[in-house]
Motif scaffolding. Structure first.
Motif, mmCIF file in Angstrom:
data_model
loop_
_atom_site.group_PDB
_atom_site.id
_atom_site.type_symbol
_atom_site.label_atom_id
_atom_site.label_comp_id
_atom_site.label_asym_id
_atom_site.label_seq_id
_atom_site.Cartn_x
_atom_site.Cartn_y
_atom_site.Cartn_z
ATOM 1 N N TRP A 57 -15.525 -3.118 -4.357
ATOM 2 C CA TRP A 57 -16.832 -3.646 -4.093
ATOM 3 C C TRP A 57 -17.445 -3.611 -3.053
ATOM 4 N N THR A 58 -17.251 -2.778 -2.702
ATOM 5 C CA THR A 58 -17.661 -2.523 -0.947
ATOM 6 C C THR A 58 -18.250 -1.326 -0.893
ATOM 7 N N ILE A 59 -16.719 -0.543 -1.501
ATOM 8 C CA ILE A 59 -17.020 1.224 -0.400
ATOM 9 C C ILE A 59 -17.498 1.705 -2.200
ATOM 10 N N PRO A 60 -18.680 2.949 -1.843
ATOM 11 C CA PRO A 60 -18.607 3.498 -3.116
ATOM 12 C C PRO A 60 -17.560 4.288 -4.270
ATOM 13 N N THR A 61 -17.436 4.990 -5.286
ATOM 14 C CA THR A 61 -16.226 5.567 -6.141
ATOM 15 C C THR A 61 -15.185 6.706 -5.453
ATOM 16 N N PRO A 62 -16.003 7.705 -5.322
ATOM 17 C CA PRO A 62 -15.113 8.559 -4.826
ATOM 18 C C PRO A 62 -14.549 8.540 -3.537
ATOM 19 N N TYR A 63 -15.231 7.495 -2.638
ATOM 20 C CA TYR A 63 -14.640 6.986 -1.224
ATOM 21 C C TYR A 63 -12.940 6.010 -0.991
ATOM 22 N N ASN A 64 -13.384 4.865 -1.991
ATOM 23 C CA ASN A 64 -12.193 3.309 -2.387
ATOM 24 C C ASN A 64 -11.173 4.920 -2.676
ATOM 25 N N THR A 65 -11.019 5.550 -2.998
ATOM 26 C CA THR A 65 -9.616 6.071 -3.915
ATOM 27 C C THR A 65 -9.131 6.743 -2.564
ATOM 28 N N PHE A 66 -9.627 7.310 -1.790
ATOM 29 C CA PHE A 66 -9.161 7.795 -0.436
ATOM 30 C C PHE A 66 -8.256 7.174 -0.124
ATOM 31 N N ILE A 67 -9.405 5.878 0.608
ATOM 32 C CA ILE A 67 -8.948 4.469 0.996
ATOM 33 C C ILE A 67 -8.156 4.274 0.704
ATOM 34 N N ASN A 68 -7.254 3.773 -0.927
ATOM 35 C CA ASN A 68 -6.736 2.955 -1.158
ATOM 36 C C ASN A 68 -5.277 4.055 -1.724
ATOM 37 N N ILE A 69 -5.829 6.157 -1.425
ATOM 38 C CA ILE A 69 -4.246 6.413 -1.262
ATOM 39 C C ILE A 69 -4.003 6.397 0.138
ATOM 40 N N ILE A 70 -4.618 6.204 1.220
ATOM 41 C CA ILE A 70 -4.106 5.968 2.595
ATOM 42 C C ILE A 70 -3.361 5.206 2.992
ATOM 43 N N ALA A 71 -3.647 3.999 1.854
ATOM 44 C CA ALA A 71 -3.028 2.771 2.672
ATOM 45 C C ALA A 71 -1.911 2.661 1.830
ATOM 46 N N CYS A 72 -1.605 3.122 0.796
ATOM 47 C CA CYS A 72 0.042 2.733 0.304
ATOM 48 C C CYS A 72 0.715 3.260 0.909
ATOM 49 N N PRO A 73 0.470 4.991 1.000
ATOM 50 C CA PRO A 73 2.191 5.051 2.314
ATOM 51 C C PRO A 73 2.494 4.250 4.333
ATOM 52 N N ILE A 74 1.373 3.575 3.833
ATOM 53 C CA ILE A 74 1.032 2.989 5.257
ATOM 54 C C ILE A 74 1.871 1.730 5.218
ATOM 55 N N LEU A 75 1.291 0.940 3.318
ATOM 56 C CA LEU A 75 2.036 -0.227 3.850
ATOM 57 C C LEU A 75 3.828 -0.247 3.388
ATOM 58 N N VAL A 76 3.257 0.922 2.548
ATOM 59 C CA VAL A 76 5.338 1.260 2.196
ATOM 60 C C VAL A 76 6.233 1.364 3.826
ATOM 61 N N TYR A 77 5.771 1.869 4.224
ATOM 62 C CA TYR A 77 5.991 2.542 5.325
ATOM 63 C C TYR A 77 6.409 0.795 6.441
ATOM 64 N N PHE A 78 5.411 -0.141 6.422
ATOM 65 C CA PHE A 78 5.425 -0.977 7.358
ATOM 66 C C PHE A 78 6.334 -2.477 6.872
ATOM 67 N N ILE A 79 6.067 -1.585 5.379
ATOM 68 C CA ILE A 79 6.238 -3.471 4.255
ATOM 69 C C ILE A 79 8.072 -3.357 3.708
ATOM 70 N N PHE A 80 8.257 -2.322 3.115
ATOM 71 C CA PHE A 80 9.254 -1.612 2.889
ATOM 72 C C PHE A 80 10.655 -0.722 3.912
ATOM 73 N N LYS A 81 10.207 -0.668 5.030
ATOM 74 C CA LYS A 81 10.510 0.385 5.937
ATOM 75 C C LYS A 81 11.137 0.926 6.579
ATOM 76 N N THR A 82 10.509 2.070 5.238
ATOM 77 C CA THR A 82 11.147 3.419 5.272
ATOM 78 C C THR A 82 10.719 4.687 6.537
ATOM 79 N N GLY A 83 11.447 5.347 5.871
ATOM 80 C CA GLY A 83 10.683 6.384 6.672
ATOM 81 C C GLY A 83 9.556 7.204 6.558
ATOM 82 N N ILE A 84 8.852 7.734 7.120
ATOM 83 C CA ILE A 84 7.369 8.600 6.742
ATOM 84 C C ILE A 84 7.869 9.776 5.838
ATOM 85 N N LEU A 85 8.606 10.096 5.972
ATOM 86 C CA LEU A 85 8.590 11.075 4.664
ATOM 87 C C LEU A 85 8.992 10.139 3.158
ATOM 88 N N LYS A 86 10.061 9.254 2.892
ATOM 89 C CA LYS A 86 9.913 7.672 1.954
ATOM 90 C C LYS A 86 8.253 7.755 1.748
#
Length: 94
Positions: A57-86
């Motif tokens: 709703w706030t960011i134009p189409t090609p850029y919001n995908t990049f933010i989602n792709i960056i947010a996914c591993p960050i959330l996995v790292y902090f929520i599931f307490k996995t390593g950086i590679l996983k």
């Protein structure tokens, strides 16, 4: 007949972001053998779903995908307490 209906898409986006987050979470936790509990699952789906909705709703189409792709591993790292590679590998499922 082939034009997209913007109002219908906005209505469908609401639940589908959460469904996508849940399905991708099930996929990478199964493949990478990451142990999870209900609290972690719920937290991941809610946060990633909300990030997806906010960026759509706030960011134009090609850029919001990049933010989602960056947010996914960050959330996995902090929520599931996995390593950086996983965490990085988990974002390839999206």
């Amino acid at each position: 007949m082939t034009t997209e209906n913007a109002e219908l898409l906005n209505i469908l986006i609401l639940p589908l972001h959460f469904v996508e987050a849940y399905i991708s979470m099930l996929l990478f936790t199964t493949i990478l053998n990451i142990p999870v509990n209900k609290k972690q699952k719920l937290l991941y789906v809610l946060i990633l779903g909300l990030i997806g909705l906010i960026t759509v709703w706030t960011i134009p189409t090609p850029y919001n995908t990049f933010i989602n792709i960056i947010a996914c591993p960050i959330l996995v790292y902090f929520i599931f307490k996995t390593g950086i590679l996983k965490s990085i590998i988990s974002s390839t499922n999206i």
